[in-house]
Design a protein around this motif. Structure first.
Motif, PDB file in Angstrom:
ATOM      1  N   MET A   1      -1.775  13.098  -1.159  1.00 54.42           N
ATOM      2  CA  MET A   1      -1.814  14.346  -0.389  1.00 54.42           C
ATOM      3  C   MET A   1      -2.366  15.455  -1.274  1.00 54.42           C
ATOM      4  SD  MET A   1       1.351  16.430   1.363  1.00 54.42           S
ATOM      5  CE  MET A   1       1.782  15.028   2.399  1.00 54.42           C
ATOM      6  N   LYS A   2      -3.418  16.105  -0.812  1.00 52.77           N
ATOM      7  CA  LYS A   2      -4.040  17.158  -1.590  1.00 52.77           C
ATOM      8  C   LYS A   2      -3.344  18.487  -1.344  1.00 52.77           C
ATOM      9  CE  LYS A   2      -8.515  19.277  -2.555  1.00 52.77           C
ATOM     10  NZ  LYS A   2      -9.948  19.309  -2.190  1.00 52.77           N
ATOM     11  N   ASN A   3      -2.972  19.147  -2.420  1.00 47.30           N
ATOM     12  CA  ASN A   3      -2.304  20.436  -2.323  1.00 47.30           C
ATOM     13  C   ASN A   3      -3.213  21.541  -2.848  1.00 47.30           C
ATOM     14  OD1 ASN A   3       0.066  19.301  -1.312  1.00 47.30           O
ATOM     15  ND2 ASN A   3       0.838  18.896  -3.362  1.00 47.30           N
ATOM     16  N   LYS A   4      -3.174  22.673  -2.182  1.00 54.75           N
ATOM     17  CA  LYS A   4      -3.944  23.829  -2.613  1.00 54.75           C
ATOM     18  C   LYS A   4      -2.989  24.937  -3.055  1.00 54.75           C
ATOM     19  CE  LYS A   4      -7.754  22.870   0.611  1.00 54.75           C
ATOM     20  NZ  LYS A   4      -8.557  23.401   1.738  1.00 54.75           N
ATOM     21  N   VAL A   5      -3.279  25.529  -4.196  1.00 52.60           N
ATOM     22  CA  VAL A   5      -2.448  26.609  -4.715  1.00 52.60           C
ATOM     23  C   VAL A   5      -3.152  27.942  -4.497  1.00 52.60           C
ATOM     24  CG1 VAL A   5      -1.302  27.582  -6.740  1.00 52.60           C
ATOM     25  CG2 VAL A   5      -1.429  25.100  -6.463  1.00 52.60           C
ATOM     26  N   LYS A   6      -2.449  28.861  -3.876  1.00 52.55           N
ATOM     27  CA  LYS A   6      -2.959  30.221  -3.703  1.00 52.55           C
ATOM     28  C   LYS A   6      -1.957  31.191  -4.313  1.00 52.55           C
ATOM     29  CE  LYS A   6      -5.708  29.354   0.446  1.00 52.55           C
ATOM     30  NZ  LYS A   6      -6.041  29.800   1.828  1.00 52.55           N
ATOM     31  N   ILE A   7      -2.437  32.340  -4.700  1.00 48.60           N
ATOM     32  CA  ILE A   7      -1.592  33.354  -5.314  1.00 48.60           C
ATOM     33  C   ILE A   7      -1.513  34.574  -4.402  1.00 48.60           C
ATOM     34  CG2 ILE A   7      -1.203  34.838  -7.305  1.00 48.60           C
ATOM     35  CD1 ILE A   7      -0.906  31.877  -7.910  1.00 48.60           C
ATOM     36  N   LEU A   8      -0.288  34.928  -4.024  1.00 49.12           N
ATOM     37  CA  LEU A   8      -0.053  36.145  -3.249  1.00 49.12           C
ATOM     38  C   LEU A   8       0.347  37.271  -4.203  1.00 49.12           C
ATOM     39  CD1 LEU A   8       2.064  34.948  -0.176  1.00 49.12           C
ATOM     40  CD2 LEU A   8      -0.370  35.487  -0.220  1.00 49.12           C
ATOM     41  N   GLU A   9      -0.191  38.444  -3.979  1.00 51.08           N
ATOM     42  CA  GLU A   9       0.208  39.608  -4.754  1.00 51.08           C
ATOM     43  C   GLU A   9       1.153  40.444  -3.891  1.00 51.08           C
ATOM     44  OE1 GLU A   9      -0.340  40.284  -7.876  1.00 51.08           O
ATOM     45  OE2 GLU A   9      -1.605  38.505  -8.192  1.00 51.08           O
ATOM     46  N   VAL A  10       2.422  40.447  -4.234  1.00 57.47           N
ATOM     47  CA  VAL A  10       3.441  41.137  -3.452  1.00 57.47           C
ATOM     48  C   VAL A  10       4.116  42.168  -4.349  1.00 57.47           C
ATOM     49  CG1 VAL A  10       5.490  40.888  -2.004  1.00 57.47           C
ATOM     50  CG2 VAL A  10       3.836  39.017  -2.142  1.00 57.47           C
ATOM     51  N   GLN A  11       3.890  43.443  -4.070  1.00 55.60           N
ATOM     52  CA  GLN A  11       4.441  44.527  -4.889  1.00 55.60           C
ATOM     53  C   GLN A  11       4.125  44.323  -6.371  1.00 55.60           C
ATOM     54  OE1 GLN A  11       8.669  44.711  -3.370  1.00 55.60           O
ATOM     55  NE2 GLN A  11       8.089  46.855  -3.078  1.00 55.60           N
ATOM     56  N   ASN A  12       2.869  43.985  -6.644  1.00 62.08           N
ATOM     57  CA  ASN A  12       2.370  43.784  -8.008  1.00 62.08           C
ATOM     58  C   ASN A  12       2.998  42.583  -8.700  1.00 62.08           C
ATOM     59  OD1 ASN A  12       0.723  46.163  -7.883  1.00 62.08           O
ATOM     60  ND2 ASN A  12       2.542  47.401  -8.310  1.00 62.08           N
ATOM     61  N   VAL A  13       3.533  41.664  -7.924  1.00 60.41           N
ATOM     62  CA  VAL A  13       4.098  40.425  -8.460  1.00 60.41           C
ATOM     63  C   VAL A  13       3.279  39.255  -7.928  1.00 60.41           C
ATOM     64  CG1 VAL A  13       6.123  38.921  -8.561  1.00 60.41           C
ATOM     65  CG2 VAL A  13       6.413  41.404  -8.585  1.00 60.41           C
ATOM     66  N   SER A  14       2.878  38.333  -8.804  1.00 58.89           N
ATOM     67  CA  SER A  14       2.103  37.159  -8.394  1.00 58.89           C
ATOM     68  C   SER A  14       3.046  36.051  -7.944  1.00 58.89           C
ATOM     69  CB  SER A  14       1.223  36.664  -9.549  1.00 58.89           C
ATOM     70  OG  SER A  14       0.276  37.652  -9.919  1.00 58.89           O
ATOM     71  N   ILE A  15       2.865  35.593  -6.715  1.00 62.11           N
ATOM     72  CA  ILE A  15       3.708  34.546  -6.140  1.00 62.11           C
ATOM     73  C   ILE A  15       2.822  33.354  -5.779  1.00 62.11           C
ATOM     74  CG2 ILE A  15       5.364  33.948  -4.336  1.00 62.11           C
ATOM     75  CD1 ILE A  15       6.350  36.207  -6.089  1.00 62.11           C
ATOM     76  N   ALA A  16       3.107  32.197  -6.363  1.00 60.98           N
ATOM     77  CA  ALA A  16       2.321  30.996  -6.087  1.00 60.98           C
ATOM     78  C   ALA A  16       2.747  30.375  -4.765  1.00 60.98           C
ATOM     79  CB  ALA A  16       2.475  29.988  -7.220  1.00 60.98           C
ATOM     80  N   VAL A  17       1.751  29.955  -3.963  1.00 58.96           N
ATOM     81  CA  VAL A  17       1.997  29.282  -2.690  1.00 58.96           C
ATOM     82  C   VAL A  17       1.217  27.975  -2.681  1.00 58.96           C
ATOM     83  CG1 VAL A  17       1.798  29.424  -0.181  1.00 58.96           C
ATOM     84  CG2 VAL A  17       2.269  31.487  -1.502  1.00 58.96           C
ATOM     85  N   VAL A  18       1.898  26.880  -2.384  1.00 65.03           N
ATOM     86  CA  VAL A  18       1.261  25.563  -2.319  1.00 65.03           C
ATOM     87  C   VAL A  18       1.182  25.132  -0.862  1.00 65.03           C
ATOM     88  CG1 VAL A  18       1.439  23.129  -2.931  1.00 65.03           C
ATOM     89  CG2 VAL A  18       2.031  24.881  -4.613  1.00 65.03           C
ATOM     90  N   SER A  19      -0.029  24.858  -0.390  1.00 60.23           N
ATOM     91  CA  SER A  19      -0.242  24.398   0.979  1.00 60.23           C
ATOM     92  C   SER A  19      -0.757  22.966   0.938  1.00 60.23           C
ATOM     93  CB  SER A  19      -1.259  25.289   1.704  1.00 60.23           C
ATOM     94  OG  SER A  19      -0.798  26.622   1.770  1.00 60.23           O
ATOM     95  N   SER A  20      -0.131  22.082   1.729  1.00 59.42           N
ATOM     96  CA  SER A  20      -0.530  20.678   1.764  1.00 59.42           C
ATOM     97  C   SER A  20      -1.377  20.396   2.991  1.00 59.42           C
ATOM     98  CB  SER A  20       0.705  19.779   1.754  1.00 59.42           C
ATOM     99  OG  SER A  20       1.529  20.046   2.866  1.00 59.42           O
TER     100      SER A  20
END
Length: 277
Positions: free
Chosen positions: A1-20
């Motif tokens: 299963m291929k996963n994609k990592v995206k980075i959300l910037e929330v109140q100047n904080v980087s939050i990693a999100v993995v979508s399969s």
């Protein structure tokens, strides 16, 4: 299963999100924990959260809804130990022992503890409820970008409310409904408990709202603001816990109203709230 990592910037904080490939999104709650403490303390915050009985109830309910391979016997074992001073639990142990799919630990680049988007919101409610609101808005923006060529019918807050509602009704069933009641009588109790949340947050019952708004479509909750939906999902979890503690309805209503007022003030008075509108 291929996963994609995206980075959300929330109140100047980087939050990693993995979508399969199956379109499930997992968000790094380690990154969220860092908004409250230093990097070294993030793991402790997550461990303290996951060992809480209310958290285990939520996680167990989520797994039973979406994971046919969830080990309920192991879950019951953890639940029995919850609350004991000696009870310690990590996300890795939870996933390994119960075969859970809602939380996993990722090593290497963008590593940390990742939780399904439903569970991430519950974590935010406990750790940083104000940050939760900004995360919802930023995550919705991400999904809108991903679905720019079709109408987006997905709503993160509605998703978490479905799970909270099941926990809420399960608590009612286990603690408030005698076996001798008819089906109609049981439904009355569910509606009555739902109206406790309506009164605590909106100041009126569903019937009172309908009488005041005869031409409106939907119900009182369909007209709620994003702030009210955030608080409502929190109240559902809190009321379930208060029911389990056998606190009478009148006392619960007063407590829930105080919590609703406090949380709404926090959300509305946030200086950067206007940026979300």
């Amino acid at each position: 299963m291929k996963n994609k990592v995206k980075i959300l910037e929330v109140q100047n904080v980087s939050i990693a999100v993995v979508s399969s490939n199956n379109e499930d999104d997992y968000i790094c709650i380690t990154d969220i924990a860092k908004t409250k403490e230093s990097d070294s303390r993030a793991a402790d915050i997550i461990k303290n959260w996951i060992r809480n009985r209310a958290t285990l109830e939520f996680l167990g309910t989520w797994e039973q809804m979406y994971n046919p391979n969830f080990k309920v016997v192991e879950f019951d074992h953890f639940k029995m130990q919850a609350g004991l001073p000696s009870f310690v639990l990590s996300p890795g142990t939870w996933a390994e022992k119960t075969n859970a799919i809602g939380i996993y630990v990722k090593l290497g680049k963008y590593g940390g503890t990742f939780a399904h988007k439903d569970i991430t919101l519950e974590f935010c409610s406990a750790v940083n409820p104000i940050f939760k609101l900004f995360l919802i808005k930023e995550f919705q923006r991400l999904k809108e970008e991903e679905n720019s060529n079709k109408k987006l019918e997905w709503n993160l807050q509605r998703t978490i409310s479905k799970i909270n509602y099941k926990i809420h009704t399960d608590a009612i069933k286990e603690n408030l409904i005698p076996i001798s009641l008819t089906a109609n009588q049981k439904n009355f109790i569910y509606a009555d408990e739902a109206d406790i949340l309506n009164v605590a947050l909106f100041g009126k019952t569903a019937k009172e709202w309908r009488n005041e708004n005869p031409n409106e479509k939907g119900n009182i909750r369909d007209t709620a603001t994003i702030e009210q939906l955030v608080v409502l999902s929190n109240l559902e979890s809190i009321n379930a816990m208060l029911i389990q503690q056998e606190i009478v309805q009148q006392e619960r209503l007063i407590k829930l109203n105080e919590i609703a007022i406090s949380q709404m003030k926090s959300l509305i008075n946030t200086n950067t709230l206007g940026k979300l509108k």
